[in-house]
Write an enzyme that holds these catalytic residues in place. Structure first.
Site, mmCIF file in Angstrom:
data_model
loop_
_atom_site.group_PDB
_atom_site.id
_atom_site.type_symbol
_atom_site.label_atom_id
_atom_site.label_comp_id
_atom_site.label_asym_id
_atom_site.label_seq_id
_atom_site.Cartn_x
_atom_site.Cartn_y
_atom_site.Cartn_z
ATOM 1 N N HIS A 1 5.261 -38.967 18.573
ATOM 2 C CA HIS A 1 4.413 -38.718 17.400
ATOM 3 C C HIS A 1 3.902 -37.281 17.389
ATOM 4 C CE1 HIS A 1 4.138 -43.170 17.000
ATOM 5 N NE2 HIS A 1 4.137 -43.105 18.326
ATOM 6 N N SER B 1 8.771 -9.892 8.974
ATOM 7 C CA SER B 1 8.332 -10.152 7.602
ATOM 8 C C SER B 1 8.279 -8.822 6.873
ATOM 9 C CB SER B 1 6.952 -10.798 7.643
ATOM 10 O OG SER B 1 6.262 -10.537 6.444
ATOM 11 N N LYS C 1 4.735 -10.294 12.261
ATOM 12 C CA LYS C 1 5.578 -11.486 12.277
ATOM 13 C C LYS C 1 6.893 -11.309 13.030
ATOM 14 C CE LYS C 1 5.058 -15.006 10.570
ATOM 15 N NZ LYS C 1 5.048 -15.448 9.178
ATOM 16 N N GLU D 1 15.581 -21.812 11.733
ATOM 17 C CA GLU D 1 15.217 -22.319 10.400
ATOM 18 C C GLU D 1 16.441 -22.483 9.514
ATOM 19 O OE1 GLU D 1 11.324 -20.515 8.833
ATOM 20 O OE2 GLU D 1 11.945 -19.172 10.434
#
Ligand code: ARG
Length: 478
Positions: free
Chosen positions: A166, A293, A299, A306
């Site tokens: 979980h 970024s 970043k 991804e």
């Protein structure tokens, strides 16, 4: 379209010739062409044609001289394609007609090549040949990814992290154990690929348009030439001409295996993305395998992971497309089937690229050991061990579970960690807690206690890392 003598060979091989008075309307040609994507089958199409031509010579349809000229013609075409000189023509619809027309333009014997053959069995053959190679390469790439996973685990054999259910901390596991879970998944994928390969590796040539041929062709000869053989070297032939030209099950099977592989890659990607967050901070991916970024200067994003997660969506979609494409088709070949290739190509390209890139990224990933240690030292991870401790002292597990729950609540109320609970407090919950109860929280000893096959125990995990290293060092599939 005006016909100049030079264009003549084109129109003589086009299937419309004779029956039709003119070529298709321009928009029809643009709508129905497949050369823009099936050109990539050229090498397999030539391989298939050479085997077919050799067979035609064996049965006396081609003279030796004609066979040699066809071989020479294909050789020069191959050279031109490799040098980027070959001109693919949409007016010739697909890769089969482009190659045959050009062959016949160079060598008149090319006009005999299509004897006892249809583009229907030809395209089935080409895709099987192509897919056979793709499966072989994907298998090697998956194996390489397994190697990357095992090596990353082996580089940090002592590191323990929390295992989650979980997405809540559950019990401690070796980091290597977590990675080996993926090695298992990719191994099942490789096993499925191997099984799928068995059904890909069957020769459909000789099925003709749908009903074979009246000519005495030798299907076994072609199959042997092209390596469609079983382990004893016997040719493997499709046994029903109608099924031979309309079967796309082998593509769907591959797409299903690939979709599941993509799902596994996506799950691995998700773990990597989580581990790379400031919240987890378990790993650092090398700069070359991340992006920045355009706005936020700080970043560093795990884009490979991804994109891998994202691309699994289209691979799943491709499988659905193929299933849907097939479901309403009557026997036998229908032009709908031309729609199979882009989906199949996309699946193979996508899964292969994701597999390679994820492996390369892992090769350039390091573990932030101190952060892992801090997380793994959370004594709550050993609450289950505490219950097992009571079980060993004779308490039924349900009661033990309850007692440890009380200790957890007590610690929470007192604002302390589970291993800061005093002996007196333990005993106030249950007399079964002995003086040695705090021993339970010794993490390394706790790991040593996990001796069950498949458990993340110290010995078990070491053995599994070794077992995989050994297996991967020797195993290759076809
Ligand atoms: N380009 C076609 C395909 O991909 C080849 C087979 C065409 N056969 C036909 N009868 N039109 O399916």
């Amino acid at each position: 379209m005006k016909k100049s003598p030079k264009q003549k060979p084109d129109s003589t091989v086009v299937s419309r010739s004779g029956r039709f008075t003119g070529g298709p309307a321009a928009d029809v040609a643009a709508f129905s062409e497949s050369i823009s994507f099936d050109w990539r089958l050229w090498e397999h199409d030539i391989r298939g044609s050479l085997a077919h031509a050799a067979m035609l010579q064996e049965i006396g349809v081609l003279s030796r001289q004609e066979l040699s000229s066809i071989q020479a013609g294909f050789k020069s075409i191959r050279d031109d394609i490799e040098a980027g000189r070959f001109e693919w023509k949409a007016s010739l619809e697909d890769v089969h007609m482009n190659l045959e027309a050009e062959l016949t333009r160079r060598q008149p014997a090319g006009a005999k090549l299509h004897t006892a053959r249809s583009r229907n069995d030809q395209v089935a053959l080409d895709v099987r040949l192509w897919l056979r190679d793709e499966i072989h390469h994907l298998d090697l790439e998956l194996k390489q990814l397994q190697v990357s996973l095992v090596e990353l685990g082996a580089r940090f054999p002592e590191v323990i992290i929390p295992g989650y259910t979980h997405l809540q901390r559950g019990q401690p596991v070796y980091f290597a154990h977590h990675l080996l879970a993926y090695v298992e998944m990719f191994d099942r994928d490789r096993d499925r690929l191997k099984d799928c390969q068995r059904r890909v590796n069957v020769c459909p040539l000789g099925s003709g348009a749908l009903a074979g041929s009246t000519l005495p062709i030798d299907r076994g000869f072609v199959a042997r030439e092209l390596g469609f053989v079983d382990s004893a070297g016997r040719p493997r032939l499709t046994r029903n001409s109608m099924d031979g030209v309309s079967d796309r099950d082998f593509m769907i099977e591959f797409s299903a295996v690939a979709a599941l592989t993509a799902v596994h890659l996506s799950r691995l990607a998700e773990d990597v993305i989580l581990w790379a967050t400031a919240e987890f901070h378990f790993i650092r991916i090398a700069d070359a395998y991340t992006t920045g970024s355009s706005l936020m200067p700080q970043k560093k994003n795990p884009d490979i992971a991804e994109l891998t997660r994202g691309k699994s969506g289209r691979v799943i979609g491709n499988l659905m497309s193929l299933l849907t494409l097939l479901k309403g088709l009557p026997m036998t070949y229908n032009r709908d089937l031309q729609e199979d290739k882009e989906r199949l190509f996309d699946t193979a390209d996508t899964v292969r690229a994701c597999t390679r890139l994820m492996g390369a990224m892992l090769d350039h990933t390091t573990l932030l050991e101190a952060n892992c240690r801090r997380a793994a030292e959370d004594p709550q991870l050993l609450a289950t061990d505490l219950a097992d401790y009571l079980v060993k002292r004779g308490m039924p597990f349900r009661q033990a579970h309850h007692a440890v729950g009380e200790v957890v609540a007590l610690a929470e109320r007192a604002g302390k960690l589970l291993n800061e609970v005093t002996l007196a407090e333990f005993k106030s919950v249950s007399e079964k807690f002995g003086d040695d109860v705090l021993e339970t929280f010794h993490l390394l000893r706790a790991m040593e206690r996990r001796r069950v096959v498949g458990a993340p125990g110290t010995r078990e995990v070491r053995r599994e890392v070794k077992r995989w290293s050994r297996l991967l060092a020797k195993r290759t599939t076809g």
